[in-house]
Scaffold this active site. Structure first.
Site, PDB file in Angstrom:
ATOM      1  N   ASP A 140       9.301   2.986  -0.211  1.00  0.00           N
ATOM      2  CA  ASP A 140       8.245   3.615   0.576  1.00  0.00           C
ATOM      3  C   ASP A 140       8.469   3.184   2.019  1.00  0.00           C
ATOM      4  O   ASP A 140       8.077   2.103   2.438  1.00  0.00           O
ATOM      5  CB  ASP A 140       6.874   3.182   0.063  1.00  0.00           C
ATOM      6  CG  ASP A 140       5.739   3.766   0.895  1.00  0.00           C
ATOM      7  OD1 ASP A 140       6.034   4.376   1.945  1.00  0.00           O
ATOM      8  OD2 ASP A 140       4.576   3.608   0.491  1.00  0.00           O
ATOM      9  N   TYR A 155       0.852  -1.185   0.000  1.00  0.00           N
ATOM     10  CA  TYR A 155       0.000   0.000   0.000  1.00  0.00           C
ATOM     11  C   TYR A 155       0.888   1.236   0.000  1.00  0.00           C
ATOM     12  O   TYR A 155       1.856   1.302   0.754  1.00  0.00           O
ATOM     13  CB  TYR A 155      -0.904   0.008   1.244  1.00  0.00           C
ATOM     14  CG  TYR A 155      -1.810   1.222   1.338  1.00  0.00           C
ATOM     15  CD1 TYR A 155      -2.873   1.383   0.460  1.00  0.00           C
ATOM     16  CD2 TYR A 155      -1.598   2.196   2.307  1.00  0.00           C
ATOM     17  CE1 TYR A 155      -3.709   2.497   0.548  1.00  0.00           C
ATOM     18  CE2 TYR A 155      -2.432   3.301   2.409  1.00  0.00           C
ATOM     19  CZ  TYR A 155      -3.486   3.446   1.527  1.00  0.00           C
ATOM     20  OH  TYR A 155      -4.319   4.541   1.609  1.00  0.00           O
ATOM     21  N   LYS A 203       4.265   9.064   8.943  1.00  0.00           N
ATOM     22  CA  LYS A 203       4.087   8.391  10.237  1.00  0.00           C
ATOM     23  C   LYS A 203       5.120   8.872  11.272  1.00  0.00           C
ATOM     24  O   LYS A 203       5.009  10.001  11.731  1.00  0.00           O
ATOM     25  CB  LYS A 203       4.050   6.881  10.044  1.00  0.00           C
ATOM     26  CG  LYS A 203       2.835   6.517   9.155  1.00  0.00           C
ATOM     27  CD  LYS A 203       2.458   5.081   9.056  1.00  0.00           C
ATOM     28  CE  LYS A 203       1.121   4.969   8.318  1.00  0.00           C
ATOM     29  NZ  LYS A 203       1.065   4.005   7.244  1.00  0.00           N
TER      30      LYS A 203
HETATM   31  C1  LIG Z   1       0.412   4.519   5.825  1.00  0.00           C
HETATM   32  C2  LIG Z   1       1.157   4.296   4.566  1.00  0.00           C
HETATM   33  C3  LIG Z   1       1.025   5.144   3.458  1.00  0.00           C
HETATM   34  C4  LIG Z   1       0.009   6.257   3.424  1.00  0.00           C
HETATM   35  O1  LIG Z   1       0.293   7.251   4.333  1.00  0.00           O
HETATM   36  P1  LIG Z   1      -0.893   8.288   4.737  1.00  0.00           P
HETATM   37  O2  LIG Z   1      -0.198   9.237   5.660  1.00  0.00           O
HETATM   38  O3  LIG Z   1      -1.968   7.475   5.346  1.00  0.00           O
HETATM   39  O4  LIG Z   1      -1.332   8.942   3.473  1.00  0.00           O
HETATM   40  C5  LIG Z   1       1.839   4.945   2.367  1.00  0.00           C
HETATM   41  N1  LIG Z   1       2.739   3.948   2.346  1.00  0.00           N
HETATM   42  C6  LIG Z   1       2.892   3.103   3.380  1.00  0.00           C
HETATM   43  C7  LIG Z   1       3.918   2.025   3.306  1.00  0.00           C
HETATM   44  C8  LIG Z   1       2.098   3.230   4.515  1.00  0.00           C
HETATM   45  O5  LIG Z   1       2.227   2.359   5.519  1.00  0.00           O
END
Ligand SMILES: *Cc1c(COP(=O)(O)O)cnc(C)c1O
Length: 411
Positions: free
Chosen positions: A223, A128, A251
């Site tokens: 990511d 994701y 995060k």
């Molecule tokens: C949470 C997450 C996202 C999205 O981040 P948001 O701040 O919710 O837009 C993208 N990539 C990874 C790997 C994530 O865990």
């Protein structure tokens, strides 16, 4: 609000029942609006690595708020946070702050396309990367939990440029490059998958991707929105020693306040406006509350022994869960990297989305309810990671393992 929530993963659709409404958090605990207290393993889906309402974070955010909440003009704290990121992730020579993980990845993709002059992006099934159009293809997290891997509203023309392949399958990556010569701008991945449940990279997988990207003239994008400052201070790239061209963060980098970042090689980031022609902007980007919370969080994480302790707590939880499941005769596969782990209700190793989806989600749902009854708040999906914080202690791990032992027998 659709479904009563402002983000789909907060609903309890996959496990049944209503979501818990939170009144406050303290350390490793949450209190709900009915006065019940839970031991928290969600940690706001990753950011709260110091636990809730950490005194140093509260102080820093309060002091920053007292000086003014937003200016839309440069501040020193942005420079300090940029330097703090660069210090632990040397692959990031230049960085741009944004407001979320979605924004960070969306912007990194635009940049990769501009830099390479190519259009296509390889992504991995079950990973994701936020809810941007081109990335909602065979995605993990809430879309996997709700069985909506390809969202309506995303044009087929956009999806055509996203090439989904299986995680841990370098041959599939090579085949995609062969099928789309000189068209692939980037290979994008969670270097440790968290959004299909925890799936570590197979030994050598990240190195193979690095080599393929370099050979093919494509950018390697990690990511690290979830793994950054989580699986090691320097993220997965630090833990596994593989340098991506671009890195996406969010995060933990905002210490629980909305914040994201993307960065990488200076010649690539130099393409971003106003230095270069690639446009990306944000009224709230680098806002004082986010930089204050992020800076103090990264500083706390720099104290000696923090990651060793998180690793030890994670190992204790893993061992305890495995032992409790064995005792109850429940097939369970615990997969962990540092302080993120998933207990999959399956016997087989989970190496990609195809093996993850074999897990018994009905059994997970019963387990989730049984743990909630025992005051343990787990992510309401089989396909999510549990997170530990520095506020968790051996005592809390012991309590969790004991609750799990009872829950395994009850399901
Ligand atoms: C949470 C997450 C996202 C999205 O981040 P948001 O701040 O919710 O837009 C993208 N990539 C990874 C790997 C994530 O865990």
């Amino acid at each position: 609000m659709p479904g009563g929530v402002n983000s789909p993963v907060r609903a309890f659709k996959a496990v049944g029942g209503d979501p818990v409404f939170i009144a406050r958090g303290h350390g490793a605990y949450l209190d709900d609006v009915d006065g019940k207290t839970y031991l928290d393993f969600v940690g706001a889906w990753g950011p709260m690595i110091l636990g809730h309402a950490h005194p140093a974070v509260i102080r820093a955010v309060s002091e920053a708020a007292g000086r003014g909440i937003a200016f839309g003009a440069p501040t020193e704290a942005e420079n300090q946070l940029a330097l703090a990121i660069r210090e632990v992730m040397p692959a990031i020579e230049k960085v741009r702050l944004v407001n979320s993980g979605t924004e960070a990845v969306m912007s990194a993709i635009r940049l990769a396309r501009a830099f390479t002059g190519r259009t296509h992006v390889i992504k991995f099934i079950g990973c994701y990367h936020g809810h941007a159009d081109s990335l909602l293809v065979k995605a993990g997290s809430g879309v996997a939990t709700l069985g909506l891997p390809d969202s309506p509203g995303v044009p087929a023309e956009v999806v055509r440029m996203t090439l989904p392949v299986a995680f841990n399958d370098p041959a599939a990556v090579s085949a995609a490059f062969a099928a789309h010569p000189n068209a692939i701008a980037a290979v994008l991945l969670e270097p440790v998958v968290g959004n299909a449940g925890v799936i570590p990279p197979a030994p050598g997988f990240l190195e193979q991707l690095r080599r393929i990207c370099s050979e093919q003239g494509a950018l390697l994008i990690f990511d690290e929105v979830m793994t950054g400052f989580r699986v090691a201070r320097g993220g997965a790239q630090g833990r596994f020693g593989v340098q991506p061209d671009l890195t996406c963060l969010a995060k933990i980098v905002g210490g629980g306040v909305p914040c994201g970042a993307y960065g990488g090689r200076a010649e690539i980031l130099g393409q971003i406006a106003p230095e270069g022609p690639v446009y990306q902007a944000g009224t709230m980007s680098g806002n004082p509350l986010a930089t204050a919370a992020g800076l103090v969080t990264l500083a706390e994480l720099g104290r000696p022994g923090v990651y060793e302790r998180l690793e030890a707590l994670g190992a204790a939880l893993e061992a305890g869960l495995v032992e409790a499941a064995r005792g109850a005769g429940v097939p369970l596969r615990v997969q962990r990297v540092g302080s993120m782990l998933t207990a999959f209700f399956t016997e087989l190793p989970v190496t990609d989305w195809e093996s993850a989806r074999l897990a018994d989600t009905e059994r997970f749902a019963r387990f989730h309810r049984a743990m909630l009854d025992r005051g343990v708040y787990l992510p309401p999906s089989q396909f999510e990671s549990w997170f530990l914080s520095t506020a968790h202690t051996e005592a809390e791990i012991g309590r969790t393992v004991e609750a799990a032992g009872q829950a395994f027998r009850a399901i």
